[in-house]
Design a protein around this motif. Structure first.
Motif, PDB file in Angstrom:
ATOM      1  N   ASP A  17       1.587   5.490   5.410  1.00  0.00           N
ATOM      2  CA  ASP A  17       1.922   6.856   5.004  1.00  0.00           C
ATOM      3  C   ASP A  17       3.145   6.119   3.881  1.00  0.00           C
ATOM      4  OD1 ASP A  17       1.311   8.443   6.263  1.00  0.00           O
ATOM      5  OD2 ASP A  17       2.645   8.437   8.440  1.00  0.00           O
ATOM      6  N   GLY A  18       3.637   5.013   4.011  1.00  0.00           N
ATOM      7  CA  GLY A  18       5.006   4.324   2.971  1.00  0.00           C
ATOM      8  C   GLY A  18       3.396   3.911   1.425  1.00  0.00           C
ATOM      9  N   LEU A  19       1.935   3.551   2.118  1.00  0.00           N
ATOM     10  CA  LEU A  19       1.641   3.464   0.333  1.00  0.00           C
ATOM     11  C   LEU A  19       1.645   4.835  -0.096  1.00  0.00           C
ATOM     12  CD1 LEU A  19      -0.320   0.971  -0.681  1.00  0.00           C
ATOM     13  CD2 LEU A  19      -1.909   1.373   0.903  1.00  0.00           C
ATOM     14  N   LYS A  20       1.098   5.822   1.224  1.00  0.00           N
ATOM     15  CA  LYS A  20       0.401   6.856   0.192  1.00  0.00           C
ATOM     16  C   LYS A  20       1.989   7.722  -0.784  1.00  0.00           C
ATOM     17  CE  LYS A  20       1.310  11.153   1.434  1.00  0.00           C
ATOM     18  NZ  LYS A  20       1.557  12.010   2.655  1.00  0.00           N
ATOM     19  N   ASP A  21       3.560   7.519  -0.067  1.00  0.00           N
ATOM     20  CA  ASP A  21       4.444   8.474  -0.819  1.00  0.00           C
ATOM     21  C   ASP A  21       5.180   7.406  -2.306  1.00  0.00           C
ATOM     22  OD1 ASP A  21       4.595   9.628   1.147  1.00  0.00           O
ATOM     23  OD2 ASP A  21       6.486   8.620   2.318  1.00  0.00           O
ATOM     24  N   LEU A  22       4.002   5.541  -2.029  1.00  0.00           N
ATOM     25  CA  LEU A  22       4.660   5.274  -3.819  1.00  0.00           C
ATOM     26  C   LEU A  22       3.073   4.988  -4.350  1.00  0.00           C
ATOM     27  CD1 LEU A  22       5.175   1.040  -2.052  1.00  0.00           C
ATOM     28  CD2 LEU A  22       6.504   3.231  -2.849  1.00  0.00           C
TER      29      LEU A  22
END
Ligand code: B1M
Length: 210
Positions: A17-22
């Protein structure tokens, strides 16, 4: 400015999720999808590979990182296109027998599709006889073999040999690639070409088919 290091960190942390947001934030800021792929995702996977080798990451975590990467590649997919389209070249692609790695193969497949080729992706762990059967069934003009393990490189040669034995060698060009594969190895096994990355694979495919 896009912080690609933050992406590699999220990938190593398996934080999908964090990667997708970045990735989404970087795209919104106008970052180039190819830079995100190369400097964020592939660079992160290289770190994962190092940690896997040193025993600091184990298979379940590596799989989670791979899934996070695949998820983000899907977001980048429509933006990674190649403007130079090449008609309806019929291509077969697969990871060779014994090998389950598919992220690089999927990127190659994606670049070829976005360059206008018709790509039949057979998946992973594909036996030589399946490649042969699919060349006939799909009337393919180009066969792409991917391998990520030194132990599965011989399966590339077995596949080339099976194509020769089936009498199809004159009908298809064979392109090989994957981290342990080299131009010298491609020459040795009688392939027509080697590409180090997905972009060059797509370009070389067009040259071979011309
Ligand atoms: Co695997 N694994 N893995 N793994 N894994 C490597 C490859 C390894 C280098 C890690 C390490 O030890 N440092 C090592 C191989 C060592 C060797 O052979 N010398 C390794 C090992 C040992 C293993 C297992 C044996 C581990 C175990 O079970 N003990 C096992 C084998 C399973 C099997 O296949 N039978 C295994 C399993 C796995 C997972 C399933 C957990 C997972 C795969 C998930 C998946 O693919 N869906 C996994 C992963 C993720 C990796 C690493 C970390 C990342 C691979 C990757 O996706 N890279 C990898 C280490 C590394 O590569 N740094 C590693 C990103 C991808 C974009 O790059 O695939 O190289 P790549 O593709 C590039 C180019 O190579 C090129 O284009 C792409 C870039 O644009 N390319 C082509 C690829 N195919 C091409 C075809 C072409 C042209 C270009 O033309 C046809």
């Amino acid at each position: 400015m896009t912080d690609f290091n933050a992406m590699t960190e999220k990938l190593v942390e398996c934080d999908a999720d964090g990667l997708k947001d970045l990735v989404q934030a970087a795209l919104d800021e106008g970052a180039d999808a190819k830079d995100i792929l190369n400097q964020g995702l592939i660079a992160g996977m290289d770190i994962v590979g190092g940690k896997m080798e040193s025993g600091d990451m184990f298979i379940p975590e590596v799989l989670m990182a791979a899934r996070a990467m695949a998820f983000c590649v899907e977001i980048l997919k429509p933006l990674l296109g190649d403007d130079d389209t090449s008609g309806s070249l019929n291509v077969i692609i697969g990871t060779v027998k014994g090998d389950l790695h598919d992220i690089g193969k999927n990127l190659v497949s994606m670049m070829m599709e976005s360059a206008g080729m018709t790509v039949h992706d057979l998946g992973v762990d594909i036996a030589p006889e399946t490649f042969v059967a699919q060349i006939k069934e799909k009337d393919a003009r180009l066969v792409c073999l991917s391998a990520l393990l030194t132990t599965t490189m011989p399966a590339m040669k077995q596949t080339v040999d099976a194509i020769v034995e089936a009498g199809l060698r004159g009908d298809v060009k064979i392109l090989v690639g994957g981290a342990p594969v080299t131009q010298a190895f491609a020459n040795e096994i009688g392939a027509d070409g080697f590409a180090a990355d997905a972009g060059s694979a797509s370009k070389l495919a067009k040259q071979l088919a011309a």
